[in-house]
Design an enzyme around this catalytic site. Structure first.
Site, PDB file in Angstrom:
ATOM      1  N   GLU A   1       0.848  -1.191   0.000  1.00  0.00           N
ATOM      2  CA  GLU A   1       0.000   0.000   0.000  1.00  0.00           C
ATOM      3  C   GLU A   1       0.884   1.242   0.000  1.00  0.00           C
ATOM      4  OE1 GLU A   1      -3.231   1.109  -0.212  1.00  0.00           O
ATOM      5  OE2 GLU A   1      -2.421   3.101   0.208  1.00  0.00           O
ATOM      6  N   GLN A   2       0.525   2.204  -0.872  1.00  0.00           N
ATOM      7  CA  GLN A   2       1.374   3.391  -0.979  1.00  0.00           C
ATOM      8  C   GLN A   2       1.332   4.280   0.268  1.00  0.00           C
ATOM      9  OE1 GLN A   2       0.012   5.632  -4.355  1.00  0.00           O
ATOM     10  NE2 GLN A   2      -2.020   5.977  -3.538  1.00  0.00           N
TER      11      GLN A   2
ATOM     12  N   ARG B   1     -16.019   4.797   6.311  1.00  0.00           N
ATOM     13  CA  ARG B   1     -14.921   4.058   5.659  1.00  0.00           C
ATOM     14  C   ARG B   1     -13.783   3.733   6.609  1.00  0.00           C
ATOM     15  NH1 ARG B   1     -13.995   4.307  -0.216  1.00  0.00           N
ATOM     16  NH2 ARG B   1     -16.035   4.996  -0.870  1.00  0.00           N
TER      17      ARG B   1
ATOM     18  N   TYR C   1     -27.390   8.871   3.837  1.00  0.00           N
ATOM     19  CA  TYR C   1     -27.811   7.806   4.746  1.00  0.00           C
ATOM     20  C   TYR C   1     -27.095   7.995   6.074  1.00  0.00           C
ATOM     21  CZ  TYR C   1     -23.551   5.834   2.615  1.00  0.00           C
ATOM     22  OH  TYR C   1     -22.279   5.660   2.112  1.00  0.00           O
TER      23      TYR C   1
ATOM     24  N   ASP D   1     -11.968  -1.215  -8.464  1.00  0.00           N
ATOM     25  CA  ASP D   1     -11.979  -0.009  -9.293  1.00  0.00           C
ATOM     26  C   ASP D   1     -10.939  -0.076 -10.410  1.00  0.00           C
ATOM     27  OD1 ASP D   1     -14.016   1.074  -7.842  1.00  0.00           O
ATOM     28  OD2 ASP D   1     -12.945   2.882  -7.223  1.00  0.00           O
TER      29      ASP D   1
HETATM   30  C1  LIG Z   1     -17.477   9.612  -2.958  1.00  0.00           C
HETATM   31  C2  LIG Z   1     -17.572   8.152  -3.165  1.00  0.00           C
HETATM   32  C3  LIG Z   1     -18.600   7.444  -2.548  1.00  0.00           C
HETATM   33  C4  LIG Z   1     -18.714   6.075  -2.735  1.00  0.00           C
HETATM   34  N1  LIG Z   1     -19.724   5.408  -2.132  1.00  0.00           N
HETATM   35  C5  LIG Z   1     -19.853   4.069  -2.352  1.00  0.00           C
HETATM   36  C6  LIG Z   1     -20.922   3.313  -1.748  1.00  0.00           C
HETATM   37  O1  LIG Z   1     -21.756   3.837  -1.015  1.00  0.00           O
HETATM   38  N2  LIG Z   1     -21.001   1.983  -2.021  1.00  0.00           N
HETATM   39  C7  LIG Z   1     -20.084   1.363  -2.828  1.00  0.00           C
HETATM   40  O2  LIG Z   1     -20.201   0.137  -3.044  1.00  0.00           O
HETATM   41  N3  LIG Z   1     -19.062   2.043  -3.385  1.00  0.00           N
HETATM   42  C8  LIG Z   1     -18.935   3.369  -3.170  1.00  0.00           C
HETATM   43  N4  LIG Z   1     -17.917   4.059  -3.757  1.00  0.00           N
HETATM   44  C9  LIG Z   1     -16.947   3.342  -4.586  1.00  0.00           C
HETATM   45  C10 LIG Z   1     -15.906   2.650  -3.736  1.00  0.00           C
HETATM   46  O3  LIG Z   1     -15.303   3.549  -2.859  1.00  0.00           O
HETATM   47  C11 LIG Z   1     -14.852   2.041  -4.627  1.00  0.00           C
HETATM   48  O4  LIG Z   1     -15.473   1.337  -5.669  1.00  0.00           O
HETATM   49  C12 LIG Z   1     -13.979   1.071  -3.795  1.00  0.00           C
HETATM   50  O5  LIG Z   1     -13.297   1.778  -2.796  1.00  0.00           O
HETATM   51  C13 LIG Z   1     -13.014   0.349  -4.702  1.00  0.00           C
HETATM   52  O6  LIG Z   1     -12.115  -0.410  -3.932  1.00  0.00           O
HETATM   53  P1  LIG Z   1     -10.658  -0.687  -4.475  1.00  0.00           P
HETATM   54  O7  LIG Z   1     -10.001  -1.506  -3.428  1.00  0.00           O
HETATM   55  O8  LIG Z   1     -10.725  -1.187  -5.862  1.00  0.00           O
HETATM   56  O9  LIG Z   1      -9.986   0.745  -4.567  1.00  0.00           O
HETATM   57  P2  LIG Z   1      -9.640   1.766  -3.376  1.00  0.00           P
HETATM   58  O10 LIG Z   1     -10.513   1.534  -2.187  1.00  0.00           O
HETATM   59  O11 LIG Z   1      -9.602   3.108  -4.035  1.00  0.00           O
HETATM   60  O12 LIG Z   1      -8.172   1.346  -2.957  1.00  0.00           O
HETATM   61  C14 LIG Z   1      -7.061   1.466  -3.807  1.00  0.00           C
HETATM   62  C15 LIG Z   1      -5.821   1.461  -2.913  1.00  0.00           C
HETATM   63  O13 LIG Z   1      -4.680   1.357  -3.721  1.00  0.00           O
HETATM   64  C16 LIG Z   1      -3.675   2.232  -3.241  1.00  0.00           C
HETATM   65  N5  LIG Z   1      -2.783   2.526  -4.372  1.00  0.00           N
HETATM   66  C17 LIG Z   1      -3.083   3.228  -5.497  1.00  0.00           C
HETATM   67  N6  LIG Z   1      -2.008   3.280  -6.316  1.00  0.00           N
HETATM   68  C18 LIG Z   1      -1.013   2.577  -5.693  1.00  0.00           C
HETATM   69  C19 LIG Z   1       0.330   2.276  -6.034  1.00  0.00           C
HETATM   70  N7  LIG Z   1       0.875   2.698  -7.195  1.00  0.00           N
HETATM   71  N8  LIG Z   1       1.072   1.529  -5.166  1.00  0.00           N
HETATM   72  C20 LIG Z   1       0.530   1.088  -3.996  1.00  0.00           C
HETATM   73  N9  LIG Z   1      -0.738   1.370  -3.593  1.00  0.00           N
HETATM   74  C21 LIG Z   1      -1.503   2.095  -4.450  1.00  0.00           C
HETATM   75  C22 LIG Z   1      -4.462   3.431  -2.753  1.00  0.00           C
HETATM   76  O14 LIG Z   1      -3.730   4.194  -1.835  1.00  0.00           O
HETATM   77  C23 LIG Z   1      -5.679   2.750  -2.123  1.00  0.00           C
HETATM   78  O15 LIG Z   1      -5.450   2.432  -0.757  1.00  0.00           O
HETATM   79  C24 LIG Z   1     -17.780   5.411  -3.570  1.00  0.00           C
HETATM   80  C25 LIG Z   1     -16.746   6.119  -4.194  1.00  0.00           C
HETATM   81  C26 LIG Z   1     -16.643   7.490  -4.005  1.00  0.00           C
HETATM   82  C27 LIG Z   1     -15.514   8.246  -4.694  1.00  0.00           C
END
Ligand SMILES: Cc1cc2nc3c(=O)[nH]c(=O)nc-3n(C[C@H](O)[C@H](O)[C@H](O)COP(=O)(O)OP(=O)(O)OC[C@H]3O[C@@H](n4cnc5c(N)ncnc54)[C@H](O)[C@@H]3O)c2cc1C
Length: 407
Positions: free
Chosen positions: A36-37, A112, A218, A298
């Site tokens: 994790e960065q 979160r 909510y 994502d």
């Molecule tokens: C405002 C907002 C509200 C939301 N509300 C909802 C909701 O109510 N319900 C829902 O289901 N979803 C919601 N989402 C979407 C949800 O937050 C994302 O879909 C989810 O967090 C995706 O998880 P992830 O692990 O793929 O990415 P993330 O949770 O974004 O995690 C990615 C991680 O990778 C790390 N990273 C990035 N690049 C690097 C690198 N080069 N080297 C090492 N580490 C790195 C980052 O620091 C981060 O910790 C919301 C999004 C937003 C923006």
């Protein structure tokens, strides 16, 4: 015996997807390293709504009781008119335990930071490497080499890109940048419920729909003491900033809500907005893996927030991948990634596309001829979109594996 216990698995990103995957692997006796960065796990962006398709998996991971202890289940899901505030459609959620009875698991609003704390607490720090920003990925003879900004280099047999919407692993997999600015942006915040005297049904999850904007909110916290809101507006047309936040004058957030119901304006005005958030998605990808690198969450399918499914589908991905890895040998990795892509791509793509269409539905002006259709559609919401919540990722992947063996 087929297993992955001797595979070196590197997960890039310790967000919701990376932590869930590490936990699900650990439950299956497989250790992985999460890079994790950030130098500490701190939440971005307020709260998240967890629906049954994710909470049934979090229950299987043994963390749902902890999550329940700091979450709120909304009383109802309500769609309201932007100006007069009347109910256009409403469905019980916690009331009569209607949601759990229908979908077999609860619907929770959670901060979160709490979710991240619970997931990383369950991992107890095992395999979590903070302060590791991936800068380069390469492959030689089926060994992945990961270079980090802190100068360290690591090797792995499999790299899982859980590094979010601006994923570097995705650039390695597809050789380009597929992030798209949606043309919409958001203002968000958390407000103590007692500061919102005009808000009807503060314990409900509610959409206020109006011209060019909508507000979703909510309650969160173990006593529903806070309200998390997310106000989405059309524009700006283009996004020229490096990241997904841009500085604004605090009055910018309130301007699109001029004339809206006081519950909405009170909520938006309760926070001093110094930034707006761009909403990005990822263009539907044809390919989710290359060589020994594969994407989840994502990084693979960032979607608009209008079905609240970004985090929930990310948790589904993590469970699917963990279950598949349990019985994957080194020489089966590519076949496994292909099967994973087949299982996950069409479902997430449909939700992505539907979320985009929902944005337009929520932002109709009063004079739109589509208004009656909108009202009809939101009145059918649980029937039309129940399939999203009813989904059972673990059963799906197990059924898919047994039908492949049977074939
Ligand atoms: C405002 C907002 C509200 C939301 N509300 C909802 C909701 O109510 N319900 C829902 O289901 N979803 C919601 N989402 C979407 C949800 O937050 C994302 O879909 C989810 O967090 C995706 O998880 P992830 O692990 O793929 O990415 P993330 O949770 O974004 O995690 C990615 C991680 O990778 C790390 N990273 C990035 N690049 C690097 C690198 N080069 N080297 C090492 N580490 C790195 C980052 O620091 C981060 O910790 C919301 C999004 C937003 C923006």
């Amino acid at each position: 015996m087929k297993n992955s216990r001797n595979l070196r698995i590197a997960i890039v990103g310790g967000g919701i997807g990376g932590l869930t995957l590490a936990l699900a692997l650990r439950q299956r006796g497989i250790e992985a390293t999460v890079y994790e960065q950030a130098s500490e796990l701190s939440e971005i962006g307020a709260a998240v709504a967890l629906s049954a398709n994710a909470t049934r998996e979090l229950r299987r991971l043994g963390v749902l009781d902890l999550i329940a202890g700091c979450s709120t289940e909304p009383s109802e899901l309500i769609y309201r008119d932007w100006r007069k505030g009347h109910r256009i459609a409403a469905f019980p959620v916690h009331d009569d335990l209607a949601y759990q009875k229908r979908f077999g698991a609860p619907y929770f609003g959670i901060h979160r930071a709490d979710l991240q704390r619970i997931l990383s607490g369950a991992l107890a720090g095992a395999g979590l490497q903070l302060g590791h920003r991936l800068t380069e990925l390469s492959e030689h003879d089926q060994i992945m080499s990961l270079s980090f900004a802190n100068g360290r280099i690591a090797e792995a047999d499999l790299v899982i890109g859980a590094d979010g919407v601006r994923s570097l692993v995705r650039r390695y997999v597809i050789g380009g940048e597929e992030t798209i600015y949606s043309g919409t942006s958001a203002f968000r915040g958390i407000v103590p419920a007692k500061q919102l005297p005009s808000l009807p049904d503060p314990q409900a999850i509610q959409f206020w729909m109006g011209p060019g904007a909508h507000l979703l909110h909510y309650a969160i916290g173990e006593r529903a003491q806070d309200v998390n809101f997310f106000a989405v507006v059309e524009g700006p047309k283009t996004w020229s900033h490096e990241g997904w936040q841009a500085p604004v004058e605090p009055s910018t957030a309130l301007a699109p809500f001029k004339g809206w119901h006081p519950a909405v304006t009170e909520m938006v005005a309760a926070v001093e907005h110094r930034v707006r958030w761009a909403l990005f998605t990822v263009r539907p990808l044809r390919q989710w893996w290359r060589g020994r690198a594969v994407l989840l969450g994502d990084a693979a399918h960032a979607m608009g927030p209008h079905h609240g499914q970004g985090a929930n589908t990310t948790i589904e991905d993590a469970i699917t991948l963990a279950e598949m890895l349990t019985s994957t040998r080194r020489d089966e990795i590519e076949a496994m990634m292909s099967r994973y892509q087949r299982l996950r791509r069409s479902r997430t793509r449909i939700i992505q596309l539907s979320s985009r269409a929902t944005n337009d539905l929520l932002h109709l002006p009063d004079e739109s001829s589509a208004l009656a259709d909108r009202d009809r559609r939101v009145s059918r919401f649980p029937d039309d979109f129940g399939w999203i919540h009813a989904f059972d990722a673990l059963t799906t992947v197990r059924d898919a594996s047994s039908s492949e063996f049977a074939a």
